[in-house]
Design an enzyme around this catalytic site. Structure first.
Site, PDB file in Angstrom:
ATOM      1  CG  LEU A  61      -1.933  -1.186   1.212  1.00 53.94           C
ATOM      2  CD1 LEU A  61      -2.573  -1.389   2.583  1.00 53.94           C
ATOM      3  CD2 LEU A  61      -3.003  -0.940   0.157  1.00 53.94           C
ATOM      4  N   PRO A  62       0.260   2.426  -0.320  1.00 50.56           N
ATOM      5  CG  PRO A  62      -1.070   3.917  -1.527  1.00 50.56           C
ATOM      6  CD  PRO A  62      -1.133   2.636  -0.759  1.00 50.56           C
TER       7      PRO A  62
ATOM      8  CB  THR B   1       8.258   2.210   1.588  1.00 51.59           C
ATOM      9  OG1 THR B   1       8.784   1.374   0.565  1.00 51.59           O
ATOM     10  CG2 THR B   1       9.391   2.960   2.269  1.00 51.59           C
TER      11      THR B   1
ATOM     12  CE  LYS C 208      12.077   1.013  -0.267  1.00 55.68           C
ATOM     13  NZ  LYS C 208      12.648   0.729  -1.568  1.00 55.68           N
TER      14      LYS C 208
ATOM     15  CE  LYS D  16       6.088   6.001   1.400  1.00 49.60           C
ATOM     16  NZ  LYS D  16       5.430   4.716   1.146  1.00 49.60           N
TER      17      LYS D  16
HETATM   18  P1  NAD Z   1       0.689   2.667  -6.151  1.00 44.87           P
HETATM   19  O1  NAD Z   1       0.087   3.945  -5.698  1.00 44.87           O
HETATM   20  O2  NAD Z   1       0.918   2.409  -7.597  1.00 44.87           O
HETATM   21  O3  NAD Z   1      -0.177   1.424  -5.576  1.00 44.87           O
HETATM   22  C1  NAD Z   1      -0.819   1.402  -4.358  1.00 44.87           C
HETATM   23  C2  NAD Z   1      -2.165   0.704  -4.570  1.00 44.87           C
HETATM   24  O4  NAD Z   1      -2.809   0.565  -3.295  1.00 44.87           O
HETATM   25  C3  NAD Z   1      -3.116   1.479  -5.469  1.00 44.87           C
HETATM   26  O5  NAD Z   1      -3.538   0.654  -6.531  1.00 44.87           O
HETATM   27  C4  NAD Z   1      -4.266   1.862  -4.537  1.00 44.87           C
HETATM   28  O6  NAD Z   1      -5.528   1.875  -5.190  1.00 44.87           O
HETATM   29  C5  NAD Z   1      -4.197   0.768  -3.511  1.00 44.87           C
HETATM   30  N1  NAD Z   1      -4.828   1.099  -2.229  1.00 44.87           N
HETATM   31  C6  NAD Z   1      -4.670   2.226  -1.485  1.00 44.87           C
HETATM   32  N2  NAD Z   1      -5.385   2.128  -0.346  1.00 44.87           N
HETATM   33  C7  NAD Z   1      -6.003   0.923  -0.376  1.00 44.87           C
HETATM   34  C8  NAD Z   1      -6.878   0.237   0.507  1.00 44.87           C
HETATM   35  N3  NAD Z   1      -7.265   0.785   1.667  1.00 44.87           N
HETATM   36  N4  NAD Z   1      -7.321  -0.981   0.157  1.00 44.87           N
HETATM   37  C9  NAD Z   1      -6.938  -1.546  -1.012  1.00 44.87           C
HETATM   38  N5  NAD Z   1      -6.100  -0.951  -1.896  1.00 44.87           N
HETATM   39  C10 NAD Z   1      -5.650   0.267  -1.580  1.00 44.87           C
HETATM   40  O7  NAD Z   1       2.070   2.556  -5.350  1.00 44.87           O
HETATM   41  P2  NAD Z   1       3.302   1.567  -5.669  1.00 44.87           P
HETATM   42  O8  NAD Z   1       4.276   2.278  -6.546  1.00 44.87           O
HETATM   43  O9  NAD Z   1       2.760   0.245  -6.058  1.00 44.87           O
HETATM   44  O10 NAD Z   1       3.969   1.502  -4.216  1.00 44.87           O
HETATM   45  C11 NAD Z   1       3.426   0.696  -3.186  1.00 44.87           C
HETATM   46  C12 NAD Z   1       4.405   0.708  -2.020  1.00 44.87           C
HETATM   47  O11 NAD Z   1       5.673   0.211  -2.468  1.00 44.87           O
HETATM   48  C13 NAD Z   1       4.690   2.110  -1.452  1.00 44.87           C
HETATM   49  O12 NAD Z   1       4.764   2.003  -0.055  1.00 44.87           O
HETATM   50  C14 NAD Z   1       6.020   2.497  -2.098  1.00 44.87           C
HETATM   51  O13 NAD Z   1       6.728   3.427  -1.300  1.00 44.87           O
HETATM   52  C15 NAD Z   1       6.700   1.152  -2.184  1.00 44.87           C
HETATM   53  N6  NAD Z   1       7.720   1.017  -3.235  1.00 44.87           N
HETATM   54  C16 NAD Z   1       7.491   1.502  -4.489  1.00 44.87           C
HETATM   55  C17 NAD Z   1       8.471   1.327  -5.469  1.00 44.87           C
HETATM   56  C18 NAD Z   1       8.271   1.848  -6.879  1.00 44.87           C
HETATM   57  O14 NAD Z   1       9.255   1.871  -7.652  1.00 44.87           O
HETATM   58  N7  NAD Z   1       7.056   2.247  -7.260  1.00 44.87           N
HETATM   59  C19 NAD Z   1       9.677   0.688  -5.174  1.00 44.87           C
HETATM   60  C20 NAD Z   1       9.855   0.167  -3.884  1.00 44.87           C
HETATM   61  C21 NAD Z   1       8.857   0.341  -2.932  1.00 44.87           C
END
Ligand code: NAD
Length: 300
Positions: free
Chosen positions: A65-66, A95, A170, A245
């Site tokens: 999740l975000p 994260t 992380k 973030k």
């Molecule tokens: P994203 O915003 O693409 O995906 C998050 C998903 O969670 C969305 O589809 C959203 O609709 C869903 N969501 C939010 N609240 C929800 C809820 N209550 N119930 C169900 N679904 C819900 O973000 P991302 O890029 O996939 O990143 C996710 C996590 O991974 C973050 O914590 C980010 O910091 C971490 N991360 C991202 C990357 C990257 O390169 N994008 C790399 C490493 C770590």
């Protein structure tokens, strides 16, 4: 094969759940967004109508999740933990702040459930390729139990320490990533402002002591590398807002412990300056920080 409840099917969670399904796990998946649910269905997941249904039969319940507040809201305030069957291992790959992970670990333990914080490094390309690295915080036995599931989505699993240690590792990594991305962008723009070809300069620095991951694998200068966000107008990849973030979380962790993080604080402020009040800039990949230096340059 085990049943996995997977919640959060975004840029990272979508391909992670798809890899689990492709490796033969039964994946019961949920996201708030219809398009994400659709993609998961096409990738072989069983899409369900709410988060409780996703975890109801799970041996492993995974969230991607975000942010920490969203993770805490779902698992603790909305009491998703109460929908998890006995014996299930709860894994949060988002994260978040180490304190968020420890709070979730305490809440899970109170219910007799095992918990791991297991954030990832590698980004969207590694999520799709199944080559993520997982940094786990929790009991060693739980890391071993999770290992086959994590290795279906990644290529390396580290046990960083107790609950919250994965989250802390992380944040340390992303603090360093932000710093070397900014340094790389600054050096490349300085070279271009002095008449150098960024491709030639990149080649020179890659063979010299300035080499680093941002330069070698994720070059921020357009036209130097193919297949990176800089080659497609900084679309996709790891958003500036997510990097901000992570830097804010790292600064919070530093404040709590009294650690000095002057480079991290500067990196956070440069990213805030770069984003400004423009949400569009916030959504672009973090290597777009190059444009901050481009904007300040005088042409030759
Ligand atoms: P994203 O915003 O693409 O995906 C998050 C998903 O969670 C969305 O589809 C959203 O609709 C869903 N969501 C939010 N609240 C929800 C809820 N209550 N119930 C169900 N679904 C819900 O973000 P991302 O890029 O996939 O990143 C996710 C996590 O991974 C973050 O914590 C980010 O910091 C971490 N991360 C991202 C990357 C990257 O390169 N994008 C790399 C490493 C770590």
């Amino acid at each position: 094969m085990a049943t996995i409840g997977f919640i959060g099917l975004g840029n990272m969670g979508g391909p992670m759940a798809a890899n689990l399904a492709a490796k033969g796990f039964r994946v019961r998946a949920f996201d708030l967004v219809e398009a994400a649910r659709q993609r998961a269905q096409e990738a072989g997941c069983e899409v369900v109508g709410d988060p409780r249904e996703a975890v109801a039969e799970a041996e492993f319940a995974i969230t991607m999740l975000p942010s920490g507040p969203i993770v805490r809201d779902l698992w603790i305030e909305r009491d998703l933990l109460s929908a998890v069957p006995a014996g299930c291992l709860v894994i949060d790959c988002s994260t978040v702040a180490p304190e968020d992970s420890r709070a979730l670990a305490r809440a899970a333990t109170e219910r007799g459930l095992a918990f791991l914080d297991a954030p990832v490094s590698g980004g969207v390309a590694a999520a799709a390729a199944g080559t993520l690295a997982f940094m786990c915080g929790g009991e060693a036995a739980d890391v071993e139990r999770a290992r086959p599931v994590l290795l279906a989505m990644g290529s390396r699993v580290f046990h960083a320490g107790g609950h919250g240690a994965g989250a802390a590792a992380k944040l340390c990594n992303n603090l360093l990533l932000a710093i070397h991305m900014i340094g790389t962008a600054e050096a490349l723009q300085l070279g271009v402002d002095n008449g150098l070809d960024p491709k030639v300069l990149s080649e020179i620095m890659r063979a010299s002591s300035g080499n680093n991951w941002s330069l070698e694998k994720y070059n921020p200068y357009p036209g130097v590398m193919e297949g990176v966000p800089a080659a497609r107008g900084y679309q996709g990849g790891f958003a500036v807002d997510l990097m901000l973030k992570d830097l804010n979380l790292a600064l919070d962790a530093a404040r709590e412990r009294g650690s000095a993080v002057p480079m991290g604080a500067l990196a956070r402020n440069l990213y805030a300056l770069h984003r400004g009040a423009d949400p569009e800039r916030g959504r672009r990949d973090f290597s777009s920080i190059l444009e901050l230096f481009r904007r300040s340059a005088k042409s030759l």
